[in-house]
Enzyme design. Structure first.
Site, short mmCIF file in Angstrom:
data_model
loop_
_atom_site.label_atom_id
_atom_site.label_comp_id
_atom_site.label_asym_id
_atom_site.label_seq_id
_atom_site.Cartn_x
_atom_site.Cartn_y
_atom_site.Cartn_z
CG ASP A 98 -2.08 1.07 0.89
OD1 ASP A 98 -2.35 1.43 0.09
OD2 ASP A 98 -2.82 1.43 2.01
CG LEU A 143 -2.38 4.59 10.22
CD1 LEU A 143 -2.68 3.10 10.44
CD2 LEU A 143 -0.90 4.65 9.91
N GLY A 202 -1.79 5.19 3.65
CA GLY A 202 -0.71 4.29 3.16
C GLY A 202 0.30 4.08 3.87
#
Length: 378
Positions: free
Chosen positions: A266, A299, A301
């Site tokens: 990610d 958050l 990634g």
């Protein structure tokens, strides 16, 4: 070309003192090392090249911001140094025009890197606003026929789309799957029943398990519970120490096994980069202690590389190295239906390898049998 290996991870497990013979980028022979191979390159530990099915950016490039073939290639090259030999560049929820730009960029990049840029991942825009994470809410929407048509464009390779099943009917999911599109579920507040209906319609996986999805509770299993109970579905897992607690990673590994967990990064533009800050739509993402957040603490990634994910899985989750490597290569290849050509070290497979030392530092990367990276300091 020949590569000598003190240890090589094969589909049958570790093999010692082997010689791998390669012709035209394909593995032709794997055999015990003999004296006639003594002049060939020797590596400590050889594993299949990593396959990242969710990578938004890296090396200072983000697909949403630099949506052209050069950026796609630069993202790949940034991650290749850390063992990634194939990936799905991932477009975060954005406008229809940006989706169109991405399809063009991927198609062009694949002409020069068809076995590295193996497809594209559209993470959205058909998501849940309640579980949007950092995806821009103004672009979250229901599917339009013109957008569905983009996924069917030629030249894109394997197309994966992440969607929220409470907002996309099972009939649409079934139609996508029948057209060869891989459907994962995520960024969703769906009930377990809605999730199971999507799986019955042909969805085959879950995007970043545990994150941005309805949790498992005693009387409301949610998407997490449905994922852990699903008999055949895959699940991406971000093992960076921030997205998912190691205990939850262990639970997932026990429930799904190495055959159905795909380690993913990610990754954002700050991955494989010395930069510590990047613009992102109307906000800013900052890196601190290898954690990416927006100003409100969300958050955003990760700055993981695939070798980071492997090391974290071994160190923090007490998972055997061979299983962590399997989750980084063989499982994602199977999830993308590429297992006949990528994801393992076996005769007939593409010669995509990552060589490691005893400390799990990347020493070399091979793409189609050719060395593309060598870390002289490892």
């Amino acid at each position: 070309m020949m590569i000598n290996c003190r240890k090589v991870l094969s589909p049958q497990g570790w093999l010692e003192n082997q010689t791998i013979c390669i012709d035209k980028g394909i593995i032709t022979t794997i055999k015990p090392q003999t004296s006639d191979a003594s002049g060939s390159k020797t590596v400590e530990l050889l594993a299949p090249g990593f396959i990242d099915i969710q990578v938004n950016g890296g090396g200072g490039f983000l697909l949403n911001q630099q949506t052209d073939a050069n950026a796609v290639e630069q993202i790949f090259y940034a991650h290749q140094r850390f063992g990634t030999t194939a990936m799905l560049p991932t477009l975060i929820t954005d406008s229809e025009a940006k989706m169109q730009e991405a399809t063009c960029a991927i198609a062009i990049a694949r002409k020069s890197l068809p076995n590295a840029i193996v497809g594209v991942h559209f993470e959205g825009p058909w998501l849940s606003r309640a579980r949007k994470g950092v995806h821009p809410e103004r672009y979250i929407r229901a599917p339009k026929e013109s957008e569905l048509a983009m996924l069917r464009a030629t030249g894109l390779g394997q197309v994966l789309v992440t969607l929220a099943p409470e907002n996309v009917a099972p009939a649409v999911i079934r139609e996508l799957v029948e057209d060869g599109i891989i459907v994962f579920l995520g960024h969703s507040a769906a009930t377990a029943e809605q999730t199971c209906a999507a799986l019955d319609a042909g969805a085959t996986g879950f995007t970043h398990l545990f994150n941005a999805m309805s949790p498992m509770q005693s009387r409301e299993p949610g998407m997490v519970g449905a994922a852990l109970a699903a008999p055949n579905a895959y699940a991406g897992l971000i093992v960076d120490g921030y997205h998912v607690d190691p205990i939850c990673c262990k639970v997932a590994a026990r429930a799904l096994g190495k055959e159905r967990i795909c380690l993913v990064t990610d990754a954002m533009a700050l991955a494989a980069s010395e930069a510590t800050q990047m613009p992102f739509f109307e906000t800013t993402i900052t890196k601190s202690d290898n954690r990416l957040t927006t100003p409100d603490g969300t958050l955003a990634g990760s700055c993981l590389t695939m070798i980071d994910a492997v090391r974290n899985t071994v160190k923090h989750c007490n998972i055997a190295l061979e299983d962590a490597l399997y989750m980084a290569s063989t499982t994602p290849a199977t999830a993308l239906d590429l297992q006949q050509s990528q994801g393992s070290i076996a005769v007939g497979q593409q010669a995509n390898f990552v060589a490691l030392d005893q400390q799990l530092q990347v020493t070399e990367v091979y793409q189609a049998g050719q060395p593309t990276f060598e870390n002289s300091g490892a």
